[in-house]
Scaffold this motif. Structure first.
Motif, PDB file in Angstrom:
ATOM      1  N   VAL A 155      -5.513  -2.211   1.016  1.00 27.27           N
ATOM      2  CA  VAL A 155      -4.818  -1.629  -0.123  1.00 27.27           C
ATOM      3  C   VAL A 155      -3.437  -1.136   0.287  1.00 27.27           C
ATOM      4  N   ALA A 156      -2.550  -1.040  -0.709  1.00 24.93           N
ATOM      5  CA  ALA A 156      -1.221  -0.460  -0.504  1.00 24.93           C
ATOM      6  C   ALA A 156      -0.766   0.127  -1.831  1.00 24.93           C
ATOM      7  N   GLY A 157      -0.561   1.446  -1.878  1.00 27.70           N
ATOM      8  CA  GLY A 157      -0.157   2.078  -3.118  1.00 27.70           C
ATOM      9  C   GLY A 157       0.017   3.569  -2.953  1.00 27.70           C
ATOM     10  N   MET A 158      -0.272   4.304  -4.026  1.00 19.43           N
ATOM     11  CA  MET A 158      -0.118   5.753  -4.038  1.00 19.43           C
ATOM     12  C   MET A 158      -1.345   6.395  -4.666  1.00 19.43           C
ATOM     13  N   THR A 159      -1.633   7.623  -4.241  1.00 19.89           N
ATOM     14  CA  THR A 159      -2.751   8.365  -4.806  1.00 19.89           C
ATOM     15  C   THR A 159      -2.327   9.801  -5.070  1.00 19.89           C
ATOM     16  N   TYR A 169       0.497  -5.255   4.585  1.00 23.09           N
ATOM     17  CA  TYR A 169       0.772  -4.869   3.206  1.00 23.09           C
ATOM     18  C   TYR A 169       1.398  -3.476   3.202  1.00 23.09           C
ATOM     19  N   LYS A 170       2.579  -3.371   2.613  1.00 23.79           N
ATOM     20  CA  LYS A 170       3.346  -2.125   2.691  1.00 23.79           C
ATOM     21  C   LYS A 170       3.598  -1.556   1.301  1.00 23.79           C
ATOM     22  N   VAL A 171       3.988  -0.273   1.274  1.00 22.49           N
ATOM     23  CA  VAL A 171       4.330   0.409   0.034  1.00 22.49           C
ATOM     24  C   VAL A 171       5.571   1.251   0.283  1.00 22.49           C
ATOM     25  N   ALA A 172       6.469   1.313  -0.711  1.00 21.53           N
ATOM     26  CA  ALA A 172       7.700   2.092  -0.574  1.00 21.53           C
ATOM     27  C   ALA A 172       8.088   2.664  -1.927  1.00 21.53           C
ATOM     28  N   PHE A 221       7.074   2.779  -7.474  1.00 15.40           N
ATOM     29  CA  PHE A 221       6.998   2.287  -6.104  1.00 15.40           C
ATOM     30  C   PHE A 221       6.753   0.783  -6.091  1.00 15.40           C
ATOM     31  N   PHE A 222       7.159   0.167  -4.987  1.00 19.21           N
ATOM     32  CA  PHE A 222       6.976  -1.260  -4.753  1.00 19.21           C
ATOM     33  C   PHE A 222       5.924  -1.436  -3.663  1.00 19.21           C
ATOM     34  N   TYR A 223       5.233  -2.561  -3.701  1.00 20.97           N
ATOM     35  CA  TYR A 223       4.158  -2.770  -2.734  1.00 20.97           C
ATOM     36  C   TYR A 223       3.928  -4.267  -2.545  1.00 20.97           C
ATOM     37  N   GLY A 224       3.181  -4.613  -1.501  1.00 23.91           N
ATOM     38  CA  GLY A 224       2.752  -5.993  -1.337  1.00 23.91           C
ATOM     39  C   GLY A 224       3.006  -6.554   0.043  1.00 23.91           C
ATOM     40  N   GLY A 225       2.780  -7.855   0.155  1.00 20.39           N
ATOM     41  CA  GLY A 225       2.977  -8.556   1.407  1.00 20.39           C
ATOM     42  C   GLY A 225       2.550 -10.004   1.283  1.00 20.39           C
TER      43      GLY A 225
END
Length: 270
Positions: free
Chosen positions: A23-27, A246-249, A260-264
């Protein structure tokens, strides 16, 4: 708890097959949460294997989605989906309307998404930007929401009900949630070392920004009267367990609402 219907919940064959989740995201954690909101960019993947999936998910839970899901749908198209469970091991619950649980709104407009349907409007790298604004909210207004968890599609100032999960399905979640999460996810069974992992989001890293990277925009929480509340960055934390792939920013911004952006890409690295 007892399931509120006589039929046992149906678990999809892909839930049984998938053993690894990245996973890559925010909580966001809070003592009480009553809903979640986001503008979700839509990206498709043509080369996901039948035993894997790539999804974008927004969820509420009391624990510490749009997917490309071949074994569930028998295709590699992007689908709109709804999902519920009362335990982390998937002994209960299901996707879409594969078991009693999610109740579709009886008068949904013809142009509104139905759980399980194909999403034809997808983004393209450097081109079209397609997205959908969704809201999940525990609507406690007397005579309106009855404390059930409702799913809405939002268009400008108007929100269209798509259906609800009855409060009776849940135990502690029947009162409120404590965790909100927005994230990209890929799932797959055990693989050989040289076998690549699925792409997440647009298949590009978050540093590429709009029109190239997948995003979850304008993330918000909901109060107990179904009104949007900006998420405080003091409580929003990155959610990532495979940062080599997989990164998140977070978008550089002066304040809420946040994006935010995410993925890979397809990867052998994780």
């Amino acid at each position: 708890m007892e399931h509120p219907v006589d039929q046992p919940p149906k678990i999809s064959k892909c839930q049984a097959a998938v053993k690894t989740l990245k996973v890559a995201g925010m909580t966001n954690r809070s003592a009480q949460l009553f809903g979640i909101y986001a503008n979700i960019s839509a990206w498709g993947h043509e080369h996901i294997k039948p035993d894997a999936y790539s999804a974008t998910i927004m969820q509420v839970s009391n624990e510490s989605r749009r997917p490309t899901f071949p074994s569930l749908y028998n295709d590699n198209k992007l689908h709109f989906f709804a999902q519920w469970t009362t335990d982390r091991d998937w002994r209960t619950g299901c996707y879409n309307m594969d078991c009693p649980g999610f109740v579709p709104f009886r008068n949904t407009r013809a142009d509104m998404p139905i759980p399980g349907m194909v999403v034809d409007a997808v983004s393209s790298y450097g081109g079209a930007d397609s997205s959908m604004v969704l809201q999940i909210v525990k609507d406690g207004r007397p005579g309106v929401g009855n404390g059930d968890w409702w799913l809405y599609r939002v268009s400008g100032p108007v929100r269209f009900p798509l259906g609800h999960w009855p409060a009776a399905l849940f135990t502690s979640l029947s009162r409120h949630a404590t965790v909100a999460a927005w994230y990209g996810a890929v799932g797959f069974p055990p693989r050989a070392r040289d076998e690549p992992l699925p792409a997440m989001g647009s298949g590009r890293g978050p540093g590429e920004g709009y029109a190239r990277a997948a995003y979850l925009a304008d993330i918000r929480l909901m109060d107990d009267m179904a009104n949007p509340v900006d998420a405080s960055m003091a409580y929003v934390m990155p959610l990532a367990n495979a940062e080599g792939c997989y990164k998140v920013a977070m978008e550089d911004t002066n304040g809420p609402p946040y994006t935010f952006f995410y993925g890979g890409p397809v990867s052998h690295a994780c």
